[in-house]
Design an enzyme around this catalytic site. Structure first.
Site, PDB file in Angstrom:
ATOM      1  CB  CYS A   3       4.247  -4.372   7.268  1.00  0.00           C
ATOM      2  SG  CYS A   3       3.688  -5.800   5.900  1.00  0.00           S
ATOM      3  CB  CYS A  45       2.866  -4.716   2.247  1.00  0.00           C
ATOM      4  SG  CYS A  45       2.560  -5.713   3.925  1.00  0.00           S
TER       5      CYS A  45
END
Lengths: 358, 78
Positions: free
Chosen positions: B10, B13
């Site tokens: 995501c 991240c």
């Protein structure tokens, strides 16, 4: 920051640790709260002045009403949201999914369902980590139904939805939403637990063993909690403001131009099929609370029944195709279908009850 | 030194990965960074919310993007 140096210098001797910080935060907190209140209070006169004096639109005209609604509601909702997200951020800094798991591990089912739904409100959760969370809960021995209570309540009953409902529709509807949302999460989770569907979890998940006590809790200081809350304001308000603006613009359009009672025929009380239809339309739709509530408000204003609209809103927020696709990684298809149907049925029930009672 | 960045990919991240790389570059500490995207691996480490950072087998943070200063302090073992 600079102009505060002098204010603090005289008090520095009094404080041993973090000489400036606490005073600094309280001082600015109060100043900002004052500014916030002033702004909030002046929104209504400003919007009226803007629409009817500056733009010289006629009060009562379609365009005039739409413009005034937009200019009033957009900053109002964003102000409310900022304040509440900050406060919720402070509360959330005391919780983490790891901590929630620790609380839930070893709880009996019924108690667990209620607790899980309540913790769903305050635990910081993003649907992108639904899968690790699911694995972590189930493998630590938390019953499947309790895990689902959490997974249903966490996205559905959230501060954004509640703030918007409060700001646009008043506290009664916000409270109704809170309680019925919790109800759906608790009951749906409980029913899923009763159905013994554990074997529909993907096999590899059950092979993992995790311990609920592994993760070290980090103690946060006062300053860190403030920072955490400020960060969540930045993240959340920064992300959803655009949906709020678009949502309110759509709502304003409906307000000014769609004839009164237009919705009554489609989403009114008299038609029994309106609730299931609202849920069927709502499930595949994916929007966060920020985008959907202003639309909901406008629909209600045009004669749609409260139960139907609540059902629509819940199904949009609680059940979404992307989340189910993510969960497909850990759940077999049948369990996803059962999960979606049970939640949809709970929402239907809420819709019918409200249409009946109100 | 082994640093693991946990996350399915995501945006947060990715941000965490960049922060960790910056921290390593700035501190000059030799560290091996790996990205863990597998859910089973992530769950085994006891992390329930991504992104997470693990330094030498110890979970340092979960559910938020750390600051560069935080990462440097973990690298230095503080």
């Amino acid at each position: 920051m600079e102009n505060l140096e002098c204010a603090c210098a005289s008090e520095q001797k009094l404080k041993r640790e973090n000489p400036k910080s606490k005073f600094f935060y309280w001082f600015w907190g109060l100043v900002l709260l004052g500014i916030w209140t002033l702004l909030y209070k002046s929104l209504l006169p400003f919007s009226q002045w803007f629409a009817f004096s500056l733009l010289a639109l006629k009060p009562g005209s379609h365009l005039g009403e739409a413009v005034q609604f937009f200019v009033y509601d957009t900053p109002k909702v964003i102000l409310l949201l900022t304040l509440v997200v900050f406060l919720v951020g402070i509360v959330r800094s005391y919780f983490s999914p790891e901590r929630t798991r620790k609380i839930l591990a070893g709880k009996r089912e019924s108690v667990g369902n209620v607790l899980a739904a309540l913790l769903g409100i305050v635990t910081p959760f993003c649907s992108c980590s639904a899968v690790p969370l699911f694995i972590g809960f189930v493998t630590a021995g938390i019953p499947l139904g309790v895990t689902f209570s959490f997974l249903i309540s966490a996205p559905m009953v959230n501060e954004i939805a509640l703030v918007l409902l409060y700001g646009l529709l008043g506290w009664k509807i916000a409270a109704l939403y809170l309680f019925t949302g919790l109800f759906v999460a608790i009951v749906a989770g409980f029913v899923i637990g009763r159905l013994n569907l554990e074997h529909y979890i993907e096999d590899w998940v059950l092979k993992i063993r995790t311990d609920a006590n592994v993760v070290t809790e980090d103690k946060k200081s006062f300053e860190q909690r403030i920072e955490y809350a400020l960060q969540s304001v930045k993240d959340i308000v920064g992300k959803v403001w655009i949906y709020i603006v678009i949502g309110i613009a759509v709502g304003a359009g409906i307000h000014g131009y769609v004839p009164e009672d237009f919705m009554a025929s489609i989403m009114g009380k008299s038609s029994w099929w309106s609730v299931p239809l609202a849920v069927i339309i709502g499930v595949p739709m994916y929007s966060n609370a920020a985008g959907i509530v202003p639309v909901v408000e406008a629909l209600l204003g045009k004669g749609a029944a409260l139960g139907t609209v609540l059902a629509f809103m819940m199904s949009v927020i609680a059940l979404s195709l992307p989340e189910m696709l993510i969960l497909r990684k850990v759940l077999k298809k049948r369990l996803i279908i059962v999960f979606a149907s049970i939640v949809a049925m709970g929402i239907l029930l809420v819709g019918y009850i409200f249409n009946l009672v109100i | 030194m082994e640093v693991k960045v946990l996350g399915p990919g995501c945006p947060n991240c990715e941000k965490t990965m960049n922060v960790v790389m910056d921290a390593i570059r700035e501190s000059g500490i030799m560290a091996n960074v790996t990205k863990v995207t597998d859910y089973a691996e992530i769950a085994k480490m006891g992390v329930l919310s991504t992104p997470g950072v693990v330094v030498d087998g110890q979970v340092k943070c979960a559910g938020k993007v750390p600051t560069k200063e935080e990462v440097i302090s973990w690298l230095k073992g503080e």
